[in-house]
Structure formats: structure tokens, C-alpha cells
Design a protein around this motif. Structure first.
Motif, PDB file in Angstrom:
ATOM      1  N   ASN A  75       0.861  -1.174   0.000  1.00  0.00           N
ATOM      2  CA  ASN A  75       0.000   0.000   0.000  1.00  0.00           C
ATOM      3  C   ASN A  75       0.905   1.235   0.000  1.00  0.00           C
ATOM      4  O   ASN A  75       1.218   1.791   1.051  1.00  0.00           O
ATOM      5  CB  ASN A  75      -0.929  -0.021   1.219  1.00  0.00           C
ATOM      6  CG  ASN A  75      -1.937   1.098   1.196  1.00  0.00           C
ATOM      7  OD1 ASN A  75      -1.737   2.135   0.549  1.00  0.00           O
ATOM      8  ND2 ASN A  75      -3.027   0.914   1.919  1.00  0.00           N
ATOM      9  N   TYR A  76       1.321   1.641  -1.175  1.00  0.00           N
ATOM     10  CA  TYR A  76       2.298   2.723  -1.305  1.00  0.00           C
ATOM     11  C   TYR A  76       1.750   4.070  -0.847  1.00  0.00           C
ATOM     12  O   TYR A  76       2.488   4.874  -0.269  1.00  0.00           O
ATOM     13  CB  TYR A  76       2.832   2.798  -2.736  1.00  0.00           C
ATOM     14  CG  TYR A  76       3.552   1.533  -3.122  1.00  0.00           C
ATOM     15  CD1 TYR A  76       4.700   1.133  -2.448  1.00  0.00           C
ATOM     16  CD2 TYR A  76       3.061   0.715  -4.127  1.00  0.00           C
ATOM     17  CE1 TYR A  76       5.350  -0.046  -2.778  1.00  0.00           C
ATOM     18  CE2 TYR A  76       3.708  -0.476  -4.465  1.00  0.00           C
ATOM     19  CZ  TYR A  76       4.849  -0.842  -3.786  1.00  0.00           C
ATOM     20  OH  TYR A  76       5.488  -2.012  -4.104  1.00  0.00           O
ATOM     21  N   THR A  77       0.473   4.307  -1.037  1.00  0.00           N
ATOM     22  CA  THR A  77      -0.128   5.551  -0.562  1.00  0.00           C
ATOM     23  C   THR A  77      -0.016   5.630   0.958  1.00  0.00           C
ATOM     24  O   THR A  77       0.376   6.652   1.519  1.00  0.00           O
ATOM     25  CB  THR A  77      -1.594   5.665  -1.010  1.00  0.00           C
ATOM     26  OG1 THR A  77      -1.645   5.562  -2.437  1.00  0.00           O
ATOM     27  CG2 THR A  77      -2.213   6.968  -0.566  1.00  0.00           C
ATOM     28  N   SER A  94      10.677  -2.368  -7.180  1.00  0.00           N
ATOM     29  CA  SER A  94      11.660  -2.902  -8.129  1.00  0.00           C
ATOM     30  C   SER A  94      11.992  -4.347  -7.795  1.00  0.00           C
ATOM     31  O   SER A  94      12.140  -5.179  -8.689  1.00  0.00           O
ATOM     32  CB  SER A  94      12.931  -2.053  -8.112  1.00  0.00           C
ATOM     33  OG  SER A  94      12.663  -0.768  -8.606  1.00  0.00           O
ATOM     34  N   THR A  95      12.096  -4.651  -6.508  1.00  0.00           N
ATOM     35  CA  THR A  95      12.361  -6.027  -6.074  1.00  0.00           C
ATOM     36  C   THR A  95      11.206  -6.941  -6.471  1.00  0.00           C
ATOM     37  O   THR A  95      11.412  -8.110  -6.779  1.00  0.00           O
ATOM     38  CB  THR A  95      12.605  -6.075  -4.550  1.00  0.00           C
ATOM     39  OG1 THR A  95      13.746  -5.261  -4.253  1.00  0.00           O
ATOM     40  CG2 THR A  95      12.858  -7.480  -4.056  1.00  0.00           C
ATOM     41  N   LEU A 101       6.256   3.249 -13.072  1.00  0.00           N
ATOM     42  CA  LEU A 101       4.941   3.529 -13.637  1.00  0.00           C
ATOM     43  C   LEU A 101       3.883   2.575 -13.080  1.00  0.00           C
ATOM     44  O   LEU A 101       2.789   3.000 -12.681  1.00  0.00           O
ATOM     45  CB  LEU A 101       4.980   3.438 -15.164  1.00  0.00           C
ATOM     46  CG  LEU A 101       3.671   3.665 -15.901  1.00  0.00           C
ATOM     47  CD1 LEU A 101       3.193   5.097 -15.738  1.00  0.00           C
ATOM     48  CD2 LEU A 101       3.825   3.319 -17.366  1.00  0.00           C
ATOM     49  N   GLN A 102       4.191   1.288 -13.042  1.00  0.00           N
ATOM     50  CA  GLN A 102       3.240   0.311 -12.527  1.00  0.00           C
ATOM     51  C   GLN A 102       2.899   0.587 -11.070  1.00  0.00           C
ATOM     52  O   GLN A 102       1.733   0.552 -10.679  1.00  0.00           O
ATOM     53  CB  GLN A 102       3.791  -1.109 -12.666  1.00  0.00           C
ATOM     54  CG  GLN A 102       3.858  -1.602 -14.091  1.00  0.00           C
ATOM     55  CD  GLN A 102       4.644  -2.889 -14.202  1.00  0.00           C
ATOM     56  OE1 GLN A 102       5.735  -3.029 -13.648  1.00  0.00           O
ATOM     57  NE2 GLN A 102       4.079  -3.851 -14.928  1.00  0.00           N
ATOM     58  N   ALA A 103       3.910   0.863 -10.274  1.00  0.00           N
ATOM     59  CA  ALA A 103       3.683   1.065  -8.841  1.00  0.00           C
ATOM     60  C   ALA A 103       2.913   2.345  -8.561  1.00  0.00           C
ATOM     61  O   ALA A 103       1.941   2.326  -7.799  1.00  0.00           O
ATOM     62  CB  ALA A 103       5.019   1.084  -8.099  1.00  0.00           C
ATOM     63  N   MET A 110      -6.483   4.631 -10.971  1.00  0.00           N
ATOM     64  CA  MET A 110      -6.691   4.466 -12.407  1.00  0.00           C
ATOM     65  C   MET A 110      -6.018   3.180 -12.860  1.00  0.00           C
ATOM     66  O   MET A 110      -5.126   2.677 -12.190  1.00  0.00           O
ATOM     67  CB  MET A 110      -6.056   5.645 -13.165  1.00  0.00           C
ATOM     68  CG  MET A 110      -6.544   7.014 -12.738  1.00  0.00           C
ATOM     69  SD  MET A 110      -5.550   8.346 -13.448  1.00  0.00           S
ATOM     70  CE  MET A 110      -6.215   8.380 -15.100  1.00  0.00           C
ATOM     71  N   SER A 111      -6.436   2.695 -14.004  1.00  0.00           N
ATOM     72  CA  SER A 111      -5.738   1.542 -14.576  1.00  0.00           C
ATOM     73  C   SER A 111      -4.348   2.005 -15.018  1.00  0.00           C
ATOM     74  O   SER A 111      -4.117   3.205 -15.237  1.00  0.00           O
ATOM     75  CB  SER A 111      -6.502   0.988 -15.776  1.00  0.00           C
ATOM     76  OG  SER A 111      -6.413   1.899 -16.879  1.00  0.00           O
ATOM     77  N   LEU A 112      -3.457   1.064 -15.166  1.00  0.00           N
ATOM     78  CA  LEU A 112      -2.112   1.383 -15.639  1.00  0.00           C
ATOM     79  C   LEU A 112      -2.172   2.114 -16.977  1.00  0.00           C
ATOM     80  O   LEU A 112      -1.504   3.135 -17.168  1.00  0.00           O
ATOM     81  CB  LEU A 112      -1.281   0.102 -15.763  1.00  0.00           C
ATOM     82  CG  LEU A 112       0.097   0.240 -16.416  1.00  0.00           C
ATOM     83  CD1 LEU A 112       0.998   1.165 -15.607  1.00  0.00           C
ATOM     84  CD2 LEU A 112       0.735  -1.115 -16.596  1.00  0.00           C
ATOM     85  N   GLU A 113      -3.011   1.626 -17.869  1.00  0.00           N
ATOM     86  CA  GLU A 113      -3.113   2.218 -19.204  1.00  0.00           C
ATOM     87  C   GLU A 113      -3.639   3.653 -19.140  1.00  0.00           C
ATOM     88  O   GLU A 113      -3.122   4.545 -19.808  1.00  0.00           O
ATOM     89  CB  GLU A 113      -4.006   1.361 -20.105  1.00  0.00           C
ATOM     90  CG  GLU A 113      -3.454  -0.018 -20.406  1.00  0.00           C
ATOM     91  CD  GLU A 113      -3.599  -1.012 -19.241  1.00  0.00           C
ATOM     92  OE1 GLU A 113      -4.402  -0.775 -18.299  1.00  0.00           O
ATOM     93  OE2 GLU A 113      -2.889  -2.040 -19.274  1.00  0.00           O
TER      94      GLU A 113
END
Length: 136
Positions: A75-77, A94-95, A101-103, A110-113
Motif C-alpha cells: 500500500n504505497y499511498t 523494483s524487487t 509507472l506500474q507502482a 486508475m488503470s495502468l493504461e
């Protein structure tokens, strides 16, 4: 002569900006051990130990239970709220084999796209909610 400004009150004003977390000295102190853990993943042997047993590796660090739970949930937020620095936290994703971008797209709702398209188009629009307390 101007009156000196209370630096803490000034920095607290940034908390009113939706989606923004300014990495202040207070956050740096709060997240010191969290960020040290993340930086430890720069070493291959530490990454191997982390991948073998994430909880055991986290227990070697002086993280709060809330920080540990947020790391395990990715949960990066929440990790930013708990003093994490995004550049240090990048060692975690990264690990995991994730790109920046993905993270960070996981923090946008939002979706990755869609997130990628928004960023290529210049980022978030300046229109919309600019203040939590004023809802404007």
C-alpha cells in the motif's frame, strides 16, 4: 520588517492539497527505519532474504506495525503517509519486478493504461478539487 512564519504551520498547509504528500523533516523522522529497510533492498543478499520471508525480514527493522502491514500489502499511498519516500520505496517495487509507472499507477485509482495515457498527455488537469477543506 515581516513577522517570522511558523514553518510547521506553513508545511501543514500542503496537507490540504488532495493527493499530495510533501516529504518534510517530520515525515523523514517518522519514516527513517522504513526508508532504511527499503534502501537495504539495494543489496542482492538482502533481496534474497526479503523474498524468502518478507515478514521475518521486516521484523529485523524498527518499523511500526502499521508500516509493516502497509509494506506487506504494498500500500504505497499509506507508506507515503507513514513517512516513506517514494524514491526509497522504489526499491520495494523494483524487487517485486514492477516499474515505477506500474507502482505509482496503483496510487492513482486508475488503470495502468489510463494513468500512463494521462501522464503522456501532460499529467493531471489543474481543473478539479484543489483544496480538501474548501472542496474546490
Amino acid at each position: 520588517m515581516s513577522t517570522p512564519r511558523d514553518i510547521h504551520a506553513y508545511l501543514a498547509e500542503f496537507d490540504d492539497i488532495p493527493g499530495t504528500r510533501v516529504f518534510t523533516a517530520q515525515r523523514a523522522r517518522q519514516g527513517y527505519h522504513l526508508n532504511q529497510f527499503a534502501m537495504s533492498l539495494m543489496k542482492a543478499d538482502n533481496r534474497a532474504r526479503w523474498k524468502a520471508d518478507e515478514r521475518a525480514y521486516l521484523d529485523e527493522w524498527k518499523l511500526t506495525d502499521e508500516q509493516k502491514a502497509a509494506v506487506l500489502e504494498r500500500n504505497y499511498t499509506k507508506l507515503l503517509d507513514l513517512g516513506g519516500n517514494i524514491y526509497f520505496l522504489s526499491k520495494v517495487f523494483s524487487t517485486d519486478g514492477q516499474s515505477f509507472l506500474q507502482a505509482v499507477s496503483t496510487m492513482s485509482g486508475m488503470s495502468l493504461e489510463d494513468y500512463q495515457a494521462m501522464m503522456i498527455a501532460g499529467g493531471r488537469s489543474p481543473e478539479g478539487v484543489r483544496s480538501k477543506k474548501e472542496a474546490r
